[in-house]
Design an enzyme around this catalytic site. Sequence first.
Site, mmCIF file in Angstrom:
data_model
loop_
_atom_site.group_PDB
_atom_site.id
_atom_site.type_symbol
_atom_site.label_atom_id
_atom_site.label_comp_id
_atom_site.label_asym_id
_atom_site.label_seq_id
_atom_site.Cartn_x
_atom_site.Cartn_y
_atom_site.Cartn_z
ATOM 1 N N SER A 165 -68.896 57.686 -0.161
ATOM 2 C CA SER A 165 -68.568 56.263 -0.258
ATOM 3 C C SER A 165 -67.887 55.685 0.972
ATOM 4 O O SER A 165 -67.972 54.496 1.229
ATOM 5 C CB SER A 165 -67.683 56.022 -1.473
ATOM 6 N N SER A 166 -67.178 56.505 1.718
ATOM 7 C CA SER A 166 -66.451 55.945 2.859
ATOM 8 C C SER A 166 -66.596 56.834 4.085
ATOM 9 O O SER A 166 -66.924 58.007 3.983
ATOM 10 C CB SER A 166 -64.967 55.763 2.515
#
Length: 192
Positions: free
Chosen positions: A9-10
């Site tokens: 996600s990041s």
Amino acid sequence: MKVGYARVSSTGQSLKLQVEALKQAGCDPKHIYREKLSGMTADRPKLREMLNFVREGDTVCITKLDRLGRSLNDLSTIVGQLHDEGVGFVVLDQNIDTTTREGKLLFGILSTFAEFENELRRERQMAGIRAAQEKGVKFGRKQELATEDVIAAYKDQGSIGKAAKALGSTKPTVHRILKKAGVNTSITTPRG
């Protein structure tokens, strides 16, 4: 050919564990598509690139279901697209393999849950809209034309189309306003 898709996600998270698991599952290291974007992001370039690359007979591998889709419905859509193109789908951690009867069954069950989830969401949304309307909340754009002006133009022009043109509006808008005002539009009004 086994093709992998790894996503975190990041940018601070590592893809290393997913990539290693995909290599161990037999994915070609040159064809493991890596992405550092939220799963809620609809536009995922590496996912799109991978989906454009795979061909009939290939198998897409991921480590967990949530790596591929934004929701169960999104996941079901992607896997449906793969299925239509003759591409298999394998989820390593959940032991799902759509190239087998059992895997197809399991994924079919998950797809049914996705459809059920969508229906529940739609019902909740409609219930929320009805509750808001009961409290007087209006949805949509504010009516820009005065009802009286529309009725007058309709009576003067003799048709919805001519009234719409005279008002600089559209037929559906004029018809909707007239209908809401209770004007019978089934009979053309004579000019006079």
